[in-house]
Enzyme design. Structure first.
Site, PDB file in Angstrom:
ATOM      1  CG  ASP A 144      35.518  37.257  77.314  1.00  0.00           C
ATOM      2  OD1 ASP A 144      34.745  38.041  76.712  1.00  0.00           O
ATOM      3  OD2 ASP A 144      35.112  36.377  78.097  1.00  0.00           O
ATOM      4  N   GLY A 145      36.061  39.291  74.231  1.00  0.00           N
ATOM      5  CA  GLY A 145      35.558  39.160  72.861  1.00  0.00           C
ATOM      6  C   GLY A 145      34.130  38.647  72.775  1.00  0.00           C
ATOM      7  CD  GLN A 188      34.312  25.849  49.862  1.00  0.00           C
ATOM      8  OE1 GLN A 188      35.184  26.707  49.859  1.00  0.00           O
ATOM      9  NE2 GLN A 188      34.514  24.627  49.385  1.00  0.00           N
ATOM     10  CG  HIS A 245      29.225  29.697  40.206  1.00  0.00           C
ATOM     11  ND1 HIS A 245      30.473  29.209  40.452  1.00  0.00           N
ATOM     12  CD2 HIS A 245      29.021  29.540  38.880  1.00  0.00           C
ATOM     13  CE1 HIS A 245      31.000  28.772  39.322  1.00  0.00           C
ATOM     14  NE2 HIS A 245      30.147  28.959  38.355  1.00  0.00           N
ATOM     15  CE  LYS A 285      37.685  35.082  38.763  1.00  0.00           C
ATOM     16  NZ  LYS A 285      37.069  35.968  39.758  1.00  0.00           N
TER      17      LYS A 285
HETATM   18  C1  R5P Z   1      33.513  35.450  42.017  1.00  0.00           C
HETATM   19  O1  R5P Z   1      33.392  34.821  41.008  1.00  0.00           O
HETATM   20  C2  R5P Z   1      32.995  36.839  42.130  1.00  0.00           C
HETATM   21  O2  R5P Z   1      32.063  37.117  41.146  1.00  0.00           O
HETATM   22  C3  R5P Z   1      34.105  37.863  42.085  1.00  0.00           C
HETATM   23  O3  R5P Z   1      34.695  37.889  40.806  1.00  0.00           O
HETATM   24  C4  R5P Z   1      35.145  37.562  43.101  1.00  0.00           C
HETATM   25  O4  R5P Z   1      34.568  37.329  44.337  1.00  0.00           O
HETATM   26  C5  R5P Z   1      36.159  38.677  43.212  1.00  0.00           C
HETATM   27  O5  R5P Z   1      37.122  38.281  44.117  1.00  0.00           O
HETATM   28  P1  R5P Z   1      38.480  39.058  44.264  1.00  0.00           P
HETATM   29  O6  R5P Z   1      38.161  40.508  44.411  1.00  0.00           O
HETATM   30  O7  R5P Z   1      39.064  38.462  45.502  1.00  0.00           O
HETATM   31  O8  R5P Z   1      39.313  38.764  43.058  1.00  0.00           O
END
Ligand code: R5P
Length: 302
Positions: free
Chosen positions: A36-37, A95, A129, A191
């Site tokens: 069942d995991g 997160q 971060h 980005k």
């Molecule tokens: C986030 O800022 C990390 O430094 C990576 O740039 C990120 O986790 C890369 O995610 P993905 O490969 O999903 O674009």
């Protein structure tokens, strides 16, 4: 008495390597899933009164977190003295903020769970971060191994006239460290993330790649979209073969195939087992384990 090391499935090679570096003994751990995991766990050795380190990298983390928790809780019940977690990849770090009302700041809750189960935690370059360091969320001692010197070494041995490029501003901390150690210039792209698999990369510093070999450096490759778009941006400006260097190769879904289709050379560290592992961080992780244990013991003597 020597440290004992147990590996959750998939971490056996690293556990053996760490045991050699640390003069530790490997204690097998039996772990299997019931139909069942649910997980079955059994420590196959005498761990009463000993110090134990559990090696469990935390990519694809949900089942691994419960495995690591059960391994630790059962070891404690069996009389283990101190228990540490060696998680070369520490997931749930991204997160780190409530972006929308009601969201869980998962990094805090996972840190609470692991702090309740272990006496210390060792990892490699966690994704910091908005947090300055792991002490902001972990209540037990933590130690971080840094991959930058070995990334620089790899670049020095494999790339002529490199320029180190980060795909986004968050990568600057790793890119700068790698560039300084390599004696190479660096730059970062911009980005915009619109969704889990939807990112746009803009590259303005085109002059930086003239006469140089671009090496993209990031901490994590997850869906691969960030690196793939960055490689595409470089191609647009005339760069042919791109090297994508990451500390943690999570490679969710089709990430590896997507990046390979860009003609990129993909290189990762052995924080998550993958055929792209070219950089061995075992000795750096062993140093971090020795340092955190020394700190824990000296605090206990005070
Ligand atoms: C986030 O800022 C990390 O430094 C990576 O740039 C990120 O986790 C890369 O995610 P993905 O490969 O999903 O674009």
């Amino acid at each position: 008495m020597p440290l004992l090391i147990s590996a959750l499935p998939g971490n056996e090679a690293l556990a053996e390597g760490l045991a050699r570096h640390l003069d530790a003994e490997v204690v097998p751990l039996e772990l299997r899933s019931f139909p069942d995991g649910e997980l079955y766990i059994r420590h196959l050795g005498e761990i009463d009164g000993r110090d134990l380190a559990i090696v469990c990298t935390l990519d694809r983390p949900n089942e691994k977190l419960i495995g690591a928790y059960l391994a630790s809780a059962s070891a404690r019940e069996l009389g283990t003295r101190r228990i540490g977690l060696i998680a070369p990849y520490l997931s749930y770090m991204r997160q780190d903020k409530r972006f929308k009302p009601g969201e869980a700041i998962s990094s805090r809750h996972v840190a609470n769970l692991l702090s309740s189960a272990f006496d210390w935690v060792v990892t490699v370059d966690p994704h910091l971060h908005r947090y300055k360091n792991l002490r902001e969320i972990y209540t037990v001692p933590t130690q971080t191994a840094n991959a930058a010197p070995l990334l620089s070494k790899w670049i020095g041995e494999n790339v002529r006239q490199p320029v180190i490029i980060g795909p986004d501003s968050e990568s600057q901390q790793w890119v700068a460290a790698v560039a300084v150690a390599s004696g190479a210039p660096y730059t970062v792209m911009e980005k915009t993330r619109r969704g889990d698999r939807d990112v746009e990369i803009t590259f303005r510093d085109i002059g930086s790649i003239t006469g140089r070999t671009p090496v993209l450096v990031d901490d994590i490759i997850s869906t691969g979209r960030t690196m793939a778009q960055a490689a595409r941006a470089l191609k647009k400006h005339g760069s042919s073969a791109t090297t994508c260097l990451a500390i943690h190769g999570v490679f969710a879904g089709d990430a590896y195939e997507l990046l390979a289709a860009e003609g990129a050379t993909i290189v990762t560290c052995n924080t998550i087992q993958h055929p792209s592992n070219r950089i061995d961080l075992t000795d750096r992780i062993a140093e971090a384990v020795a340092a955190v244990r020394e700190g824990v013991e000296s605090n206990a003597r005070r």
